[in-house]
Design an enzyme around this catalytic site. Structure first.
Site, PDB file in Angstrom:
ATOM      1  N   GLU A  54     -11.283   5.224   3.478  1.00  0.00           N
ATOM      2  CA  GLU A  54     -10.765   3.890   3.644  1.00  0.00           C
ATOM      3  C   GLU A  54     -11.272   3.128   5.034  1.00  0.00           C
ATOM      4  OE1 GLU A  54      -6.286   3.495   3.053  1.00  0.00           O
ATOM      5  OE2 GLU A  54      -6.524   5.616   3.965  1.00  0.00           O
ATOM      6  N   LYS A  82      -3.153   5.622 -10.635  1.00  0.00           N
ATOM      7  CA  LYS A  82      -4.454   4.731 -11.020  1.00  0.00           C
ATOM      8  C   LYS A  82      -5.157   5.293 -12.423  1.00  0.00           C
ATOM      9  CE  LYS A  82      -5.302   4.879  -6.000  1.00  0.00           C
ATOM     10  NZ  LYS A  82      -5.305   3.646  -5.512  1.00  0.00           N
ATOM     11  N   ASP A  85       3.372   9.631  -6.417  1.00  0.00           N
ATOM     12  CA  ASP A  85       2.312   9.919  -5.657  1.00  0.00           C
ATOM     13  C   ASP A  85       1.292   8.613  -6.476  1.00  0.00           C
ATOM     14  OD1 ASP A  85      -0.491  10.191  -5.171  1.00  0.00           O
ATOM     15  OD2 ASP A  85       0.115  12.108  -4.651  1.00  0.00           O
ATOM     16  N   HIS A  86       1.223   7.705  -5.765  1.00  0.00           N
ATOM     17  CA  HIS A  86       0.451   6.396  -6.611  1.00  0.00           C
ATOM     18  C   HIS A  86      -0.808   6.863  -6.949  1.00  0.00           C
ATOM     19  CE1 HIS A  86      -1.304   5.158  -2.689  1.00  0.00           C
ATOM     20  NE2 HIS A  86      -1.835   4.404  -3.543  1.00  0.00           N
ATOM     21  N   HIS A  93      -2.176  12.956  -2.175  1.00  0.00           N
ATOM     22  CA  HIS A  93      -3.223  12.016  -3.065  1.00  0.00           C
ATOM     23  C   HIS A  93      -4.327  12.878  -3.303  1.00  0.00           C
ATOM     24  CE1 HIS A  93      -0.650   8.652  -2.081  1.00  0.00           C
ATOM     25  NE2 HIS A  93      -1.420   8.392  -1.330  1.00  0.00           N
ATOM     26  N   LYS A 153      -9.638   7.155   7.706  1.00  0.00           N
ATOM     27  CA  LYS A 153      -9.640   5.825   7.894  1.00  0.00           C
ATOM     28  C   LYS A 153     -10.826   5.421   8.989  1.00  0.00           C
ATOM     29  CE  LYS A 153      -4.618   5.291   7.325  1.00  0.00           C
ATOM     30  NZ  LYS A 153      -4.563   4.820   6.065  1.00  0.00           N
ATOM     31  N   ASP A 194      -0.644  12.361   5.015  1.00  0.00           N
ATOM     32  CA  ASP A 194      -0.661  11.230   4.609  1.00  0.00           C
ATOM     33  C   ASP A 194      -1.436  11.149   3.238  1.00  0.00           C
ATOM     34  OD1 ASP A 194       0.042   8.492   4.704  1.00  0.00           O
ATOM     35  OD2 ASP A 194      -1.946   7.869   5.373  1.00  0.00           O
ATOM     36  N   ARG A 225      16.391  -2.526   8.437  1.00  0.00           N
ATOM     37  CA  ARG A 225      17.083  -3.065   9.556  1.00  0.00           C
ATOM     38  C   ARG A 225      16.817  -4.501  10.140  1.00  0.00           C
ATOM     39  NH1 ARG A 225      15.174   2.038  12.990  1.00  0.00           N
ATOM     40  NH2 ARG A 225      13.306   0.937  12.394  1.00  0.00           N
ATOM     41  N   LYS A 235       5.732   9.763  -0.954  1.00  0.00           N
ATOM     42  CA  LYS A 235       5.143  10.856  -0.287  1.00  0.00           C
ATOM     43  C   LYS A 235       4.997  10.384   1.121  1.00  0.00           C
ATOM     44  CE  LYS A 235       1.673   9.613   1.094  1.00  0.00           C
ATOM     45  NZ  LYS A 235       1.109   8.532   2.057  1.00  0.00           N
TER      46      LYS A 235
HETATM   47  P1  NDP Z   1       5.907   0.988   7.430  1.00  0.00           P
HETATM   48  O1  NDP Z   1       5.612   1.855   8.972  1.00  0.00           O
HETATM   49  O2  NDP Z   1       5.617  -0.192   7.188  1.00  0.00           O
HETATM   50  O3  NDP Z   1       7.755   1.474   7.445  1.00  0.00           O
HETATM   51  C1  NDP Z   1       8.535   0.905   6.501  1.00  0.00           C
HETATM   52  C2  NDP Z   1       9.593   0.468   6.829  1.00  0.00           C
HETATM   53  O4  NDP Z   1      10.608   1.464   7.327  1.00  0.00           O
HETATM   54  C3  NDP Z   1       9.834  -0.633   8.309  1.00  0.00           C
HETATM   55  O5  NDP Z   1       9.496  -1.721   7.812  1.00  0.00           O
HETATM   56  C4  NDP Z   1      11.013  -0.309   8.951  1.00  0.00           C
HETATM   57  O6  NDP Z   1      11.987  -1.325   8.593  1.00  0.00           O
HETATM   58  C5  NDP Z   1      11.522   1.126   8.421  1.00  0.00           C
HETATM   59  N1  NDP Z   1      11.552   2.098   9.644  1.00  0.00           N
HETATM   60  C6  NDP Z   1      10.405   2.255  10.199  1.00  0.00           C
HETATM   61  N2  NDP Z   1      10.828   3.187  11.262  1.00  0.00           N
HETATM   62  C7  NDP Z   1      11.938   3.543  10.943  1.00  0.00           C
HETATM   63  C8  NDP Z   1      13.055   4.657  11.704  1.00  0.00           C
HETATM   64  N3  NDP Z   1      12.738   5.238  12.463  1.00  0.00           N
HETATM   65  N4  NDP Z   1      14.240   4.386  11.080  1.00  0.00           N
HETATM   66  C9  NDP Z   1      14.567   3.530  10.103  1.00  0.00           C
HETATM   67  N5  NDP Z   1      13.734   2.685   9.325  1.00  0.00           N
HETATM   68  C10 NDP Z   1      12.356   2.813   9.764  1.00  0.00           C
HETATM   69  O7  NDP Z   1       5.578   2.267   6.368  1.00  0.00           O
HETATM   70  P2  NDP Z   1       4.893   2.082   4.880  1.00  0.00           P
HETATM   71  O8  NDP Z   1       5.535   0.805   4.091  1.00  0.00           O
HETATM   72  O9  NDP Z   1       3.541   1.775   4.892  1.00  0.00           O
HETATM   73  O10 NDP Z   1       5.226   3.297   4.327  1.00  0.00           O
HETATM   74  C11 NDP Z   1       6.469   3.711   3.974  1.00  0.00           C
HETATM   75  C12 NDP Z   1       6.475   4.787   2.943  1.00  0.00           C
HETATM   76  O11 NDP Z   1       5.350   4.434   1.777  1.00  0.00           O
HETATM   77  C13 NDP Z   1       5.705   6.263   3.481  1.00  0.00           C
HETATM   78  O12 NDP Z   1       6.217   7.481   3.082  1.00  0.00           O
HETATM   79  C14 NDP Z   1       4.129   6.203   3.078  1.00  0.00           C
HETATM   80  O13 NDP Z   1       3.754   7.353   3.015  1.00  0.00           O
HETATM   81  C15 NDP Z   1       4.445   5.600   1.702  1.00  0.00           C
HETATM   82  N6  NDP Z   1       3.328   4.871   1.493  1.00  0.00           N
HETATM   83  C16 NDP Z   1       2.616   4.006   1.766  1.00  0.00           C
HETATM   84  C17 NDP Z   1       1.789   3.093   1.450  1.00  0.00           C
HETATM   85  C18 NDP Z   1       1.011   1.962   1.985  1.00  0.00           C
HETATM   86  O14 NDP Z   1      -0.145   1.531   1.678  1.00  0.00           O
HETATM   87  N7  NDP Z   1       1.505   1.558   3.129  1.00  0.00           N
HETATM   88  C19 NDP Z   1       0.986   3.693   0.261  1.00  0.00           C
HETATM   89  C20 NDP Z   1       1.495   4.752  -0.579  1.00  0.00           C
HETATM   90  C21 NDP Z   1       2.704   5.311   0.293  1.00  0.00           C
HETATM   91  P3  NDP Z   1      13.184  -1.834   9.446  1.00  0.00           P
HETATM   92  O15 NDP Z   1      12.797  -1.518  10.960  1.00  0.00           O
HETATM   93  O16 NDP Z   1      13.307  -3.260   9.054  1.00  0.00           O
HETATM   94  O17 NDP Z   1      14.289  -0.944   8.904  1.00  0.00           O
HETATM   95  C1  BG6 Z   2      -0.877   5.771   1.312  1.00  0.00           C
HETATM   96  C2  BG6 Z   2      -1.154   5.850   2.790  1.00  0.00           C
HETATM   97  O1  BG6 Z   2      -0.185   6.809   0.795  1.00  0.00           O
HETATM   98  O2  BG6 Z   2      -2.065   5.416   0.458  1.00  0.00           O
HETATM   99  C3  BG6 Z   2      -1.738   4.978   3.419  1.00  0.00           C
HETATM  100  O3  BG6 Z   2       0.036   6.288   3.400  1.00  0.00           O
HETATM  101  C4  BG6 Z   2      -3.146   4.621   2.541  1.00  0.00           C
HETATM  102  O4  BG6 Z   2      -2.229   5.286   4.736  1.00  0.00           O
HETATM  103  C5  BG6 Z   2      -2.938   4.366   1.141  1.00  0.00           C
HETATM  104  O5  BG6 Z   2      -3.753   3.526   3.093  1.00  0.00           O
HETATM  105  C6  BG6 Z   2      -4.145   4.207   0.209  1.00  0.00           C
HETATM  106  O6  BG6 Z   2      -3.714   3.886  -1.012  1.00  0.00           O
HETATM  107  P1  BG6 Z   2      -5.010   3.053  -1.942  1.00  0.00           P
HETATM  108  O7  BG6 Z   2      -4.318   3.065  -3.130  1.00  0.00           O
HETATM  109  O8  BG6 Z   2      -5.153   1.753  -0.957  1.00  0.00           O
HETATM  110  O9  BG6 Z   2      -6.345   4.083  -2.035  1.00  0.00           O
END
Ligand code: NDP
Ligand code: BG6
Length: 497
Positions: free
Chosen positions: A224, A190, A185-186, A248, A348, A243, A54, A156
């Site tokens: 973490e 690993k 599931d990353h 994981h 965390k 989470d 968005r 996930k």
């Molecule tokens: P973020 O909170 O950074 O959100 C990602 C994007 O989703 C935002 O940039 C936003 O983009 C959009 N968003 C947020 N809220 C809403 C909403 N209510 N409706 C529509 N769009 C929305 O999350 P992450 O990137 O950290 O996580 C995304 C997924 O990846 C999750 O399922 C998480 O479990 C998974 N994940 C995350 C990891 C990490 O290290 N961050 C690692 C492994 C998995 P915009 O507003 O521009 O649309």
């Molecule tokens: C993500 C979680 O799935 O895994 C995060 O949403 C978390 O909260 C991350 O920080 C941890 O991944 P890694 O690879 O850095 O251990």
């Protein structure tokens, strides 16, 4: 699996459509993973990313953001990024998908992405159903050519509980066939998690003692140092249980404890993991009260820096009861593991980032030494460090040189970095290539997802009650004291990884 003459994997021409392209996952994990794949020569010229979110950005802003997320990447990646595209829009509006379809057609013509698509859901879980539905309405779920492919990667947590996971599965299957669906599931990507398979099933010496006769207890830690950063909005809807634990941590547990598969192929591994998850004792409400600890960080010091408590993080409610720490004692009811406690913990703002599986072995039947000679001796232990400093350590007793017969602990260490010249690929690099080449081995099947929800569901239910204790811990410590008591009651202690 496609590979070049040097044995390197090569993805076919593909457009990777990243929903949630403005988010943390995209910049912290996906783009660096892709940049590394590009530098290794695994991406072909016909590869392109289309970011969708968005946040208002144009193509150039998005490319800039991608380059900022990958500052060390070389020329191969920089050239590719110059062709990346961005579509800003709301997923509830058909215009967004019309604009996306147009961009994809343009990329097929200009970059040779050959109508192959991998749609990546890198956004908050609640938006997956509307996006999938819209893809169905816009015909983006089927390949345009006979030998082309369309796949969807779903992050996930898959659903919020068992019933929503099932519902999500139905919604996804109304649009995509199961073989198109890659639940990621990353942690499975690993290198060291996969090395648990090598350690167990490529060696004769470990598997015979990998059971209740020799193993006293197992500890799995996913710690973490990071807090929730800018992800408070997402984290408030998840908490540590959804989470990390449901996905994981239970996946690491499954790989550690499952039976040997006949073959390392998608069905073999996934069948064994789901069998193991089915054997995990489902906690009763009583056990949730006694054997599951829930915590939240308050202000403290991490790595010499003062940090705020969870309540003061961005987008977090001041009275939030979301857990940022969880510890539990699990039992696996099968012949191999009956009676062996599996202690799990994640949090965390712990002292440092470390993921480790540690197995402590039973003592010898009789120690033929005076007790004063063995004060420095602990049970044998095998620990697999999943990150960082990937490696394996075996602790055992050795005689201290000298006239006295004193025995104390020593360790034997295997370090990835020292043994192999090449850096292991990052989990996302590997899994993104798997998704593009069509290898689902390291992705999760829906029966695994459901079983993992069955395991955590009693905890989710119990924690809805406002009476359940939410213990606190200062940021920079190993969680609340209640987590220590959980092991002390059994005469054990957490290892300090
Ligand atoms: P973020 O909170 O950074 O959100 C990602 C994007 O989703 C935002 O940039 C936003 O983009 C959009 N968003 C947020 N809220 C809403 C909403 N209510 N409706 C529509 N769009 C929305 O999350 P992450 O990137 O950290 O996580 C995304 C997924 O990846 C999750 O399922 C998480 O479990 C998974 N994940 C995350 C990891 C990490 O290290 N961050 C690692 C492994 C998995 P915009 O507003 O521009 O649309
Ligand atoms: C993500 C979680 O799935 O895994 C995060 O949403 C978390 O909260 C991350 O920080 C941890 O991944 P890694 O690879 O850095 O251990």
């Amino acid at each position: 699996m496609a590979a070049d003459a040097a044995g390197r994997r090569k993805a076919p021409p593909t457009a990777l459509i990243v929903f949630g392209a403005s988010g943390d996952l995209t910049s912290r994990k996906l783009m660096p993973g892709l940049a590394s794949a590009a530098e290794r020569g695994s991406l072909v010229d016909g590869f392109a990313v289309v970011g969708v979110a968005r946040t208002e950005m144009d193509d150039e802003d998005f490319r800039q953001r991608v380059l900022e997320a990958t500052p060390d990447a070389g020329p191969a990646w920089r050239d590719m990024v110059a062709g990346f595209r961005y579509v800003a829009g709301d997923y509830a509006h058909d215009d967004t998908f019309d604009a996306l379809a147009k961009v994809l057609d343009e990329l097929d013509a200009s970059r040779g992405t050959s109508c192959n698509r991998v749609h990546y859901m890198a956004t908050v879980p609640s938006v997956v159903p509307p996006v999938v539905e819209a893809m169905g309405r816009h015909g983006m779920n089927r390949p345009k050519s006979e030998d082309g492919f369309v796949r969807i990667v779903i992050e996930k947590p898959f659903g919020r509980d068992l019933s929503s996971a099932r519902q999500l599965d139905q919604q996804v299957h109304a649009v995509f066939a199961e073989e198109q669906v890659y639940r990621i599931d990353h942690y499975l990507g690993k290198e060291t998690v996969q090395n648990v398979l090598a350690l167990r099933f490529a060696n004769a010496i470990f598997e015979p003692i990998w059971n209740r006769r020799y193993v006293d207890s197992v500890q799995i830690t996913v710690a973490e140092e990071l807090g929730v950063g800018h992800r408070g909005g997402f984290y408030e809807t998840a908490g540590a249980l959804r989470d990390i634990v449901q996905n994981h941590l239970l996946q690491v547990l499954a790989i550690t404890a499952m039976e040997p598969p006949a073959t390392i192929d998608p069905q073999g591994i996934r069948d064994e993991k789901v069998k193991l998850l089915r054997a995990v004792d489902i906690l009763t409400p009583d056990k949730v009260g006694n054997e599951v600890i829930r915590g939240q960080y308050v202000a403290g010091t991490v790595d010499g820096k003062e940090v705020v408590g969870y309540h003061d993080e961005e987008d977090v409610a001041r009275d939030s009861r979301t857990e940022t720490f969880m510890a539990a004692k699990l039992q696996i009811d099968n012949w191999r593991w009956a009676g062996v406690p599996f202690y799990i913990r994640t949090g965390k703002r712990l002292p440092h980032r470390v993921t480790e599986v540690a197995m402590e072995f039973k003592g010898v039947p009789h120690l033929p030494f005076a007790s004063s000679e063995t004060t420095g001796l602990h049970p044998n232990a095998l620990s697999v460090r999943i990150q960082p400093d990937e490696g394996i350590t075996l602790r055992f007793g050795a005689k201290v040189p000298g006239q006295a017969f004193t025995v104390r602990d020593v360790t034997m260490d295997f370090s990835y970095r020292e043994s192999f010249a090449e850096e292991p690929p990052d989990a996302y690099e590997r899994l993104l290539l798997d998704a593009m080449t069509g290898d689902p081995t390291l992705f999760i099947r829906s029966d695994e997802v459901e079983q993992a929800w069955r395991i955590v569901e009693p905890v989710l239910e119990a924690w809805q009650s406002p009476d359940v204790t939410l213990a606190t811990y200062p940021a920079g410590t190993w969680g609340p004291p209640e987590a220590d008591h959980l092991l002390e009651r059994d005469g054990r202690r957490w290892r300090e990884p």
